[in-house]
Each structure stands twice: as structure tokens, then as C-alpha cells.
Design a protein around this motif. Sequence first.
Motif, PDB file in Angstrom:
ATOM      1  N   GLU A 109      71.056  -0.947 -78.188  1.00 52.94           N
ATOM      2  CA  GLU A 109      70.418  -0.899 -79.327  1.00 52.94           C
ATOM      3  C   GLU A 109      70.140  -1.595 -80.813  1.00 52.94           C
ATOM      4  N   TYR A 110      71.696  -1.441 -80.122  1.00 54.43           N
ATOM      5  CA  TYR A 110      72.485  -2.692 -81.817  1.00 54.43           C
ATOM      6  C   TYR A 110      71.967  -4.642 -81.340  1.00 54.43           C
ATOM      7  N   ARG A 111      71.518  -5.077 -80.135  1.00 56.54           N
ATOM      8  CA  ARG A 111      71.114  -5.823 -80.513  1.00 56.54           C
ATOM      9  C   ARG A 111      69.828  -6.410 -80.246  1.00 56.54           C
ATOM     10  N   LEU A 112      68.685  -5.205 -80.172  1.00 58.58           N
ATOM     11  CA  LEU A 112      67.044  -5.162 -80.823  1.00 58.58           C
ATOM     12  C   LEU A 112      67.383  -5.395 -82.388  1.00 58.58           C
ATOM     13  N   ARG A 113      68.334  -4.747 -82.632  1.00 59.65           N
ATOM     14  CA  ARG A 113      68.402  -4.648 -84.497  1.00 59.65           C
ATOM     15  C   ARG A 113      68.694  -6.752 -84.874  1.00 59.65           C
ATOM     16  N   GLU A 114      69.584  -6.597 -84.221  1.00 58.89           N
ATOM     17  CA  GLU A 114      70.203  -8.544 -84.300  1.00 58.89           C
ATOM     18  C   GLU A 114      69.080  -9.028 -84.501  1.00 58.89           C
ATOM     19  N   LEU A 115      68.124  -9.254 -83.489  1.00 57.08           N
ATOM     20  CA  LEU A 115      66.434  -9.721 -83.072  1.00 57.08           C
ATOM     21  C   LEU A 115      66.355 -10.051 -83.885  1.00 57.08           C
ATOM     22  N   ILE A 116      65.831  -8.427 -84.569  1.00 58.74           N
ATOM     23  CA  ILE A 116      64.944  -8.613 -86.098  1.00 58.74           C
ATOM     24  C   ILE A 116      65.762  -9.179 -87.246  1.00 58.74           C
ATOM     25  N   TYR A 117      66.853  -9.041 -87.413  1.00 65.24           N
ATOM     26  CA  TYR A 117      67.731 -10.035 -88.117  1.00 65.24           C
ATOM     27  C   TYR A 117      67.353 -11.482 -88.349  1.00 65.24           C
ATOM     28  N   ALA A 118      67.268 -11.632 -87.039  1.00 62.35           N
ATOM     29  CA  ALA A 118      67.057 -13.054 -86.805  1.00 62.35           C
ATOM     30  C   ALA A 118      66.123 -13.354 -87.113  1.00 62.35           C
ATOM     31  N   GLY A 119      65.256 -12.701 -86.818  1.00 66.42           N
ATOM     32  CA  GLY A 119      63.802 -13.223 -87.461  1.00 66.42           C
ATOM     33  C   GLY A 119      62.963 -13.617 -86.157  1.00 66.42           C
ATOM     34  N   VAL A 120      63.908 -13.002 -84.807  1.00 68.50           N
ATOM     35  CA  VAL A 120      63.220 -13.379 -83.145  1.00 68.50           C
ATOM     36  C   VAL A 120      61.380 -11.960 -83.276  1.00 68.50           C
ATOM     37  N   LEU A 121      62.208 -10.645 -83.663  1.00 70.77           N
ATOM     38  CA  LEU A 121      61.053  -9.712 -83.292  1.00 70.77           C
ATOM     39  C   LEU A 121      60.569  -9.384 -84.699  1.00 70.77           C
ATOM     40  N   GLU A 122      59.225  -8.410 -84.483  1.00 72.22           N
ATOM     41  CA  GLU A 122      59.149  -8.432 -86.435  1.00 72.22           C
ATOM     42  C   GLU A 122      59.026  -7.033 -86.085  1.00 72.22           C
ATOM     43  N   VAL A 123      59.469  -6.446 -87.129  1.00 67.75           N
ATOM     44  CA  VAL A 123      59.771  -4.553 -86.692  1.00 67.75           C
ATOM     45  C   VAL A 123      58.878  -4.097 -87.985  1.00 67.75           C
ATOM     46  N   ARG A 124      58.439  -2.538 -87.280  1.00 67.24           N
ATOM     47  CA  ARG A 124      57.462  -1.620 -88.384  1.00 67.24           C
ATOM     48  C   ARG A 124      58.581  -0.237 -87.860  1.00 67.24           C
ATOM     49  N   GLY A 125      58.604   0.387 -89.083  1.00 60.95           N
ATOM     50  CA  GLY A 125      59.018   1.672 -89.177  1.00 60.95           C
ATOM     51  C   GLY A 125      60.884   0.893 -89.542  1.00 60.95           C
ATOM     52  N   ILE A 126      61.688   1.961 -89.483  1.00 60.48           N
ATOM     53  CA  ILE A 126      63.554   2.279 -90.574  1.00 60.48           C
ATOM     54  C   ILE A 126      63.761   1.916 -88.963  1.00 60.48           C
ATOM     55  N   PRO A 127      64.681   0.832 -89.212  1.00 54.65           N
ATOM     56  CA  PRO A 127      65.355   0.096 -87.605  1.00 54.65           C
ATOM     57  C   PRO A 127      67.735   1.200 -87.307  1.00 54.65           C
ATOM     58  N   ALA A 128      66.631   3.071 -88.002  1.00 54.11           N
ATOM     59  CA  ALA A 128      67.552   3.940 -88.143  1.00 54.11           C
ATOM     60  C   ALA A 128      68.259   4.143 -86.751  1.00 54.11           C
ATOM     61  N   GLY A 129      67.175   4.043 -86.251  1.00 56.01           N
ATOM     62  CA  GLY A 129      67.069   4.534 -84.636  1.00 56.01           C
ATOM     63  C   GLY A 129      66.350   4.577 -84.255  1.00 56.01           C
ATOM     64  N   LEU A 130      66.351   4.655 -82.517  1.00 55.19           N
ATOM     65  CA  LEU A 130      65.617   3.922 -81.540  1.00 55.19           C
ATOM     66  C   LEU A 130      63.780   4.500 -81.771  1.00 55.19           C
ATOM     67  N   ARG A 131      63.698   6.444 -81.799  1.00 57.50           N
ATOM     68  CA  ARG A 131      62.625   6.640 -82.456  1.00 57.50           C
ATOM     69  C   ARG A 131      61.960   6.141 -83.746  1.00 57.50           C
ATOM     70  N   TYR A 132      62.748   5.627 -84.327  1.00 57.77           N
ATOM     71  CA  TYR A 132      62.185   5.631 -85.735  1.00 57.77           C
ATOM     72  C   TYR A 132      61.037   3.971 -86.227  1.00 57.77           C
ATOM     73  N   TYR A 133      61.337   3.182 -85.291  1.00 57.77           N
ATOM     74  CA  TYR A 133      61.063   1.559 -84.942  1.00 57.77           C
ATOM     75  C   TYR A 133      60.143   0.829 -83.760  1.00 57.77           C
ATOM     76  N   SER A 134      59.498   0.418 -83.980  1.00 55.20           N
ATOM     77  CA  SER A 134      58.608  -0.523 -83.034  1.00 55.20           C
ATOM     78  C   SER A 134      58.614  -2.146 -83.216  1.00 55.20           C
ATOM     79  N   VAL A 135      59.183  -2.979 -82.230  1.00 50.48           N
ATOM     80  CA  VAL A 135      59.127  -4.357 -82.347  1.00 50.48           C
ATOM     81  C   VAL A 135      58.061  -4.488 -81.490  1.00 50.48           C
ATOM     82  N   ARG A 136      57.523  -6.251 -81.623  1.00 45.28           N
ATOM     83  CA  ARG A 136      56.464  -7.238 -81.397  1.00 45.28           C
ATOM     84  C   ARG A 136      57.292  -8.624 -81.084  1.00 45.28           C
ATOM     85  N   ARG A 137      57.101  -9.839 -80.337  1.00 46.60           N
ATOM     86  CA  ARG A 137      57.920 -11.131 -80.830  1.00 46.60           C
ATOM     87  C   ARG A 137      56.735 -11.592 -82.312  1.00 46.60           C
ATOM     88  N   LYS A 138      57.962 -12.432 -82.548  1.00 50.61           N
ATOM     89  CA  LYS A 138      57.248 -12.765 -84.418  1.00 50.61           C
ATOM     90  C   LYS A 138      56.733 -13.537 -83.355  1.00 50.61           C
TER      91      LYS A 138
END
Length: 347
Positions: free
Chosen positions: A318-347
Motif C-alpha cells: 500500500e505504501y508503494r502504491l501511494r508512492e506511484l501516485i506521488y510519482a505521477g505514474v498512477l492517478e487517484v480518486r479518493g483519499i489515500p488514507a487507507g486501502l478502502r478509501y481510494y482507487s487508482v488507474r494508470r495515468k
Amino acid sequence: MNEIMDIKKAVDSLSPDNAKSILRLVLHQIRLLKEQTASPEGAAAGLMELYDRLMTYDDRKLSWDPDPGCTHVHIVTGESFAGSMKLALRELGRADTHKIVTLNDNYAIGPIGGLDTPEGRQARRDWFKHNIAAALEDDADSEAEYDALLRKLDQIPEQAEIIVWASRSVYEQTGMRYALHLLRHKPNAIRVCDACAICDTLDKRPDHSETYRRSGEIVPDKLREALLQAEHGSRLSAGDIRRLAEEWTAIAEQGGVLRIWRDGAVREVPADHFDPYLLEMLEQVTNAADAGGFVKAARIVGAAIGHCEQDIGDAYFEYRLRELIYAGVLEVRGIPAGLRYYSVRRK
């Protein structure tokens, strides 16, 4: 003041059996204070004295009090394995003579340098607080837990044989090396046993083969057989103990935050080691995407855990998933405060 005296007696003999009684007495005293059916000053003084006694109570009776007849101490990694081990020992009739010490921390992830010092332990806590979401909800006193672990190991009777359990899981292998680092000056006989390997051998039949990734997956009835088989294992020599303890020191000094089990050894790898794997898992679960192409973070991490041969836990993925979001590799919808709070897709 009779209630306060009852509380003091209960505290002095504190045990799980009278915990509810203590709570009822405390609540009753508070009610008397609130309703002022007793002297407010007397009730308040009694409660403050109770607080002082609780805060200074020597909790060694609760956490660790091995019987003088203790013959074995089992050191295990993880609460799941500890629970199964307790049940297996109880069913074998060995609960009185076989005791358990549990390592709860996952030393496969996070910095582990200088854990013998307050600064090293603080650095580890800080890393978890800044990177692992679950750490934000953990209000445990880690320094008290560290002190309790050292106290338990120090109080192992000299006649007791120590069995450190470690399977092919990097979580358990790092825990085993840390345990031997802490035990390196103990005079006790020490063995290292692999419950998974024992059970793999016991389960091998032409029509059935089951492979365990971690000891916590073993059901208690299988673990009973593993315990009986482990009695025939060889003891570690002084050189073996020293070598494994030195391996811990060497790994800790590398300064990284991720370790895996490969080719029979604990090896440090870069922090982003699993990033390509996580992106691969995202591609594999695109069928679970919503209309916008977003996939629940929990779905991706669940797939990663299910297919990964390494036992590092969901928190790191989960930590690395958030790092991929911060690096711009993934787009996020929701709040990455916990696994159940957000979704991602390739940017």
C-alpha cells in the motif's frame, strides 16, 4: 472506603480473571464521586491512589512469569502463529512447561539499524509513521514493548531449551536473526525449526501436496505434528548462533527499508523493488475497474499478496502504491488514507 480497599487488593493480585471486577469497582467509585454520596475528597484521593498503584505496578506477572519447571521457550514471529502455537501446546498438554515469546514487529520492512539504541528505534518509528498508513492508528508504546521483550528473554530459565521458529518467510527469517542477536549471550541450548518445511514433508502424498508460505498458515493440528518432529532437530553451535547474529547486524547496517528471502538468505533490495509487480497486478485486475477505469486499491494489494512469493505484508504494498501516485505514474480518486478509501488507474 471499603470499595477502594477492594480495588487495591484486586490490583495487587492483578489477573485476567479479576479485570472485570476491578473495572466495576472503579466505575462504582466514580459514580459515588459524581453523585457525591460519599466524601468527594475521599473518593478522589482513593482514585488517585489507585491510579498511582496501577502506573507503578510491576506487570511482569502479567506479561511473563515462566514456571521454574519451564523446559522449553518457543520464539515465534507474528500473532497468528503465536495463537496456533499456544493452542497446539495446550492440546499436547505442554502449556505449563512450554512458554512462548512473540515478535510482533515486521523486520522485513523499515529501517532496522541501531535497534539496540533509543535513536535507532525512534528512526524506525518515524519511518513507519511517515510511510505506513496503519502506523497512524497504532497507539502502542513501542518502547514499553521493547523493554518487555528484553525482560522476557532475560527471564528465560537457564535449563529451558529455546526454539526459534522460522520458515521461508522473510518476515520470520529476519525475526529469527534478530532474536538470535538478542539471545547471543544466553547460555541456553538453542534450535531453529521450520514448521512449514516439516509440514510440507508430512503432507507429501502422491495425490496431495500443500505448500505453506508462512508459519501462521499452519492449522493447530498440523502444528502439533511439527512440534513433535522438531524435538529431533539439532541444536545450534556457538558458531551458528554467532553467524546468524552477525547476519542480522550486517543486514541492519545496510540502511535500506526492504528485504526479501532469496537463495536461502535475507537480502536487501531497493525500496521500489515491487513497483513493476504492482503495476502488473493492476493490469491483471482491470476487469474490476469502474466506468472510469479506476480500480480499488484494496483489490490491487489483495492480488499482489495472493500472487507474491515474498511475505512482506500488505502495508508495504500500500505504501508503494501511494508512492506511484506521488510519482505521477498512477492517478487517484479518493483519499489515500487507507486501502478502502481510494482507487487508482494508470495515468
